[in-house]
Design a protein around this motif. Structure first.
Motif, PDB file in Angstrom:
ATOM      1  N   ARG A   1      62.044 -29.010   2.914  1.00  0.00           N
ATOM      2  CA  ARG A   1      63.549 -29.242   2.831  1.00  0.00           C
ATOM      3  C   ARG A   1      64.432 -28.358   3.684  1.00  0.00           C
ATOM      4  O   ARG A   1      65.528 -28.777   4.006  1.00  0.00           O
ATOM      5  CB  ARG A   1      63.914 -28.988   1.275  1.00  0.00           C
ATOM      6  CG  ARG A   1      63.393 -29.714   0.402  1.00  0.00           C
ATOM      7  CD  ARG A   1      64.255 -31.290   0.078  1.00  0.00           C
ATOM      8  NE  ARG A   1      65.597 -30.443  -0.487  1.00  0.00           N
ATOM      9  CZ  ARG A   1      65.736 -30.222  -1.950  1.00  0.00           C
ATOM     10  NH1 ARG A   1      64.815 -30.868  -2.511  1.00  0.00           N
ATOM     11  NH2 ARG A   1      66.859 -30.177  -2.206  1.00  0.00           N
ATOM     12  N   HIS A   2      63.593 -27.414   3.918  1.00  0.00           N
ATOM     13  CA  HIS A   2      64.719 -26.350   4.783  1.00  0.00           C
ATOM     14  C   HIS A   2      64.171 -26.417   6.344  1.00  0.00           C
ATOM     15  O   HIS A   2      65.015 -26.654   7.076  1.00  0.00           O
ATOM     16  CB  HIS A   2      64.427 -24.690   4.433  1.00  0.00           C
ATOM     17  CG  HIS A   2      64.917 -24.474   3.432  1.00  0.00           C
ATOM     18  ND1 HIS A   2      66.231 -23.529   3.361  1.00  0.00           N
ATOM     19  CD2 HIS A   2      64.891 -24.785   2.033  1.00  0.00           C
ATOM     20  CE1 HIS A   2      66.535 -23.574   2.036  1.00  0.00           C
ATOM     21  NE2 HIS A   2      65.888 -24.129   1.376  1.00  0.00           N
ATOM     22  N   ILE A   3      62.977 -26.356   6.732  1.00  0.00           N
ATOM     23  CA  ILE A   3      62.477 -26.655   8.241  1.00  0.00           C
ATOM     24  C   ILE A   3      62.346 -27.830   8.630  1.00  0.00           C
ATOM     25  O   ILE A   3      63.140 -28.219   9.904  1.00  0.00           O
ATOM     26  CB  ILE A   3      61.026 -25.818   8.445  1.00  0.00           C
ATOM     27  CG1 ILE A   3      61.284 -24.237   7.907  1.00  0.00           C
ATOM     28  CG2 ILE A   3      60.904 -26.187   9.905  1.00  0.00           C
ATOM     29  CD1 ILE A   3      59.688 -23.745   8.287  1.00  0.00           C
TER      30      ILE A   3
ATOM     31  N   PRO B   1      64.286 -30.739   8.388  1.00  0.00           N
ATOM     32  CA  PRO B   1      65.398 -31.298   8.731  1.00  0.00           C
ATOM     33  C   PRO B   1      65.901 -30.761  10.060  1.00  0.00           C
ATOM     34  O   PRO B   1      66.509 -31.524  10.995  1.00  0.00           O
ATOM     35  CB  PRO B   1      66.339 -31.020   7.620  1.00  0.00           C
ATOM     36  CG  PRO B   1      65.687 -30.802   6.474  1.00  0.00           C
ATOM     37  CD  PRO B   1      64.277 -30.216   6.962  1.00  0.00           C
ATOM     38  N   ASN B   2      65.495 -29.513  10.413  1.00  0.00           N
ATOM     39  CA  ASN B   2      65.895 -28.828  11.720  1.00  0.00           C
ATOM     40  C   ASN B   2      65.200 -29.224  12.843  1.00  0.00           C
ATOM     41  O   ASN B   2      65.472 -29.006  13.937  1.00  0.00           O
ATOM     42  CB  ASN B   2      65.873 -27.255  11.587  1.00  0.00           C
ATOM     43  CG  ASN B   2      67.017 -26.806  10.580  1.00  0.00           C
ATOM     44  OD1 ASN B   2      68.110 -26.915  11.080  1.00  0.00           O
ATOM     45  ND2 ASN B   2      66.830 -26.358   9.531  1.00  0.00           N
TER      46      ASN B   2
ATOM     47  N   SER C   1      63.897 -32.530  12.914  1.00  0.00           N
ATOM     48  CA  SER C   1      63.507 -33.953  12.615  1.00  0.00           C
ATOM     49  C   SER C   1      63.832 -34.791  13.892  1.00  0.00           C
ATOM     50  O   SER C   1      63.386 -35.898  14.348  1.00  0.00           O
ATOM     51  CB  SER C   1      64.422 -34.506  11.637  1.00  0.00           C
ATOM     52  OG  SER C   1      65.900 -34.035  11.785  1.00  0.00           O
TER      53      SER C   1
END
Lengths: 325, 275
Positions: free
Chosen positions: B184-186, B188-189, B191
């Motif tokens: 959820r945190h890493i 998406p960064n 993607s």
């Protein structure tokens, strides 16, 4: 001054990192980022930690929160040992402290809305309904001086100072007692720095917070701190109340640091004490006093024996042979 | 100069999108309608040249090549999508764990990926198809497995870069569980890098499927596949030279479109390319 309650006590804390060897023949080396630090932090005060880059001040802050595993030593929070805590016990301890990070561009997730960033810690650690959390997010945004509608926006719409305010709001979300501020203003413009510092001080009064304020900027530390500890190569060389330490620095390193602060005063030109050389590598720190390679008052003893902290007066302790009785 | 570069960026996107969306529409249409039945033979009409009835001519069994090219898009997309799904799912999983956890788990995962990468892709695919048997699904599984290391590497490097970022530390502090931090945190960064890699994988898979079918190991007749058609057309290179153009052109065009699209994605998502 009434005797203050010790909130956090740190005894002989060490954090060493192994260095990758190039071959099997090479001897094992460690970087001594934090090397035998002892101090105590009283409830409601601000303890400033100053030191140049590489002195281990950030690692020290992270070790207290166990983001970095301490190699040795004790961390006592309200009298309880916490250095061995794991899992949910560790989380309970961490819930009472939070951290404000240096770089507001790196410490907030750019893919999350502001509301979600501030709400996340509450959702995980507090038992609040969704409405209560939303309400609290709005309150917090107001407290740190941002508009309520910021919660629906993404990070890129905010400036550095505003982002740091968001970081502060996140840190406050679960009502911590103790906040470690790791260079919270060094990434900001000078004009914004004072705003954020004043915000931190206002919040301290309002919520009775205790701060560990890490910075390399002596003027900033002077502004916000009650007491100051000076770090050099992972060790404390001097610790004292702000008043004493700034008025009467004892350790040669502190003296040199303070003499380097630029002052606008033409009547009394200051004598800057120049320091020779560079900060030695923490992988291979000097034997004896860590500062002896650069100290203007170096003595024979300094090359062999490590000075211990000695109490100079009620407010000040220093690790230097110059003050041996 | 700047305008030219700007235009170049957009041409990649526009042309790439046009080609890919065009082929995709043809695929949708082919489910409901093709001018001729793709599998019914009509020997008297065999090896006719392009005409107003048979746009691309007919093959050695008198089947309409245009209809078969249309139907072939289904194979191409099915293999491409399935390959990407397999490659991306497992690639992200392995790369994320290796990059985030680090240490010996990282070593084991990445050495295994290296071993997989050391095989020439097509040989590995041949071996896997030989074990599992030919067919669209098996081909896609084989190609998917080959695609895993590339995606895993990109994902891993992203996770290594981000695992010590301050926002991850902050998430750890408030007790976000590791699984959530990872996905959820890493994720998406990073993607955008993965999307670019996935697009390239799509194109590579399509090429590889054509190659496998050309070797007779991919899609089995009578299912139309561009690679297979390429192989069949070879025998008639002298007598019916137009036969080879349709499947060859289709493969080239779609792969080109996908590469252009992936280039456009990279340009749009890479913050460094934005001035």
């Amino acid at each position: 001054m009434p005797k203050k309650e010790v909130l956090l006590e740190i005894n002989h804390l060490k954090a060493y990192f192994p260095v990758k060897r190039k071959s099997m023949k090479e001897e094992k080396k460690v970087v001594k980022a934090v090397d035998d630090i002892s101090l105590e932090i009283y409830r409601g005060e601000t303890l400033g930690i100053v030191g140049e880059s590489g002195s281990g001040k950030s690692t020290f802050g992270r070790t207290i929160l166990k983001l970095v595993e301490p190699t040795e030593g004790e961390i006592l929070y309200k009298g309880q040992q916490i250095q061995h805590l794991k899992g949910s016990n560790l989380q309970k301890y961490r819930n009472q402290m939070q951290m404000i990070f240096q770089d507001p561009f790196a410490s907030l997730n750019p893919r999350m809305r502001i509301g979600a960033i501030i709400e996340e810690p509450m959702a995980l650690q507090l038992t609040l309904t969704k409405e209560q959390r939303k309400k609290r997010v709005k309150e917090l945004l107001q407290k740190v001086g941002l508009a309520e509608d910021a919660m629906h926006k993404y990070l890129h719409e905010f400036s550095g100072g505003q982002r740091q305010r968001i970081g502060i709001a996140r840190a406050l979300a679960i009502n911590p007692e103790f906040i470690i501020a790791d260079e919270p203003v060094s990434a900001l413009d000078v004009s914004v720095q004072s705003q954020v510092l004043n915000l931190l001080m206002d919040l301290q009064d309002e919520f009775q917070l205790t701060y560990l304020f890490i910075s390399h900027d002596l003027s900033v530390v002077k502004h916000i701190s009650d007491r100051v500890a000076v770090l050099y190569l992972g060790r404390i060389v001097e610790i004292g109340t702000k008043k004493e330490l700034y008025a009467n620095p004892l350790h040669p390193y502190t003296q040199a640091l303070l003499s380097a602060i630029p002052v606008v005063n033409f009547d009394e030109p200051k004598q800057a004490i120049p320091l020779q050389g560079e900060l030695p590598s923490p992988m291979n720190p000097p034997v004896g006093c860590v500062f002896h390679t650069r100290c203007p008052f170096v003595m024979g003893k300094c090359h062999q024996v490590r000075p211990t902290m000695q109490e100079m007066n009620e407010h000040q302790r220093v690790a230097c042979f110059l003050y041996d009785k | 100069m700047k305008n030219v570069q700007k235009f170049a960026k957009h041409t990649n996107l526009i042309i790439g999108l046009l080609i890919v969306v065009g082929f995709f529409s043809v695929m949708i249409v082919s489910f409901f309608y093709t001018p001729f039945d793709v599998n019914v033979m009509n020997i008297p009409e065999k090896l006719r040249g392009p005409s107003s009835v048979y746009f691309f001519g007919t093959d050695e069994f008198g089947r309409d090549i245009f209809s078969r090219i249309m139907k072939g898009t289904q194979t191409a997309f099915a293999v491409g999508i399935l390959t990407v799904v397999i490659g991306v799912t497992f690639g992200i999983l392995i790369g994320a764990i290796a990059g985030y956890v680090g240490g010996w788990i990282d070593e084991i995962c990445m050495r295994f990926m290296d071993a997989l990468m050391a095989f020439p892709g097509i040989i590995l695919a041949l071996m896997l198809v030989a074990i599992f048997g030919p067919g669209i699904v098996n081909t896609a599984i084989a190609l998917g497995i080959i695609a895993i290391p590339g995606i895993a590497r990109i994902t891993r490097s992203g996770f290594v870069q981000h695992r010590d970022a301050e926002y991850v530390l902050a998430a750890k502090l408030i007790g976000v569980n590791p699984f959530k931090i990872m996905f959820r945190h890493i994720l998406p960064n990073i993607s955008s890098q993965i999307i670019v890699a996935a697009t390239v994988t799509f194109a590579t898979a399509m090429l590889a499927e054509a190659a496998l079918s050309y070797l007779g190991l991919g899609v089995q007749p009578p299912n139309p596949s561009w690679g297979r058609m390429l192989k069949d057309s070879q025998a008639y290179l002298m007598s019916a030279p137009w036969y080879i153009y349709a499947p060859g052109g289709a493969i080239t065009l779609l792969v080109l479109g996908l590469y252009m699209l992936s280039n456009a994605f990279r340009d749009f998502m890479d913050p460094r390319s934005k001035s």
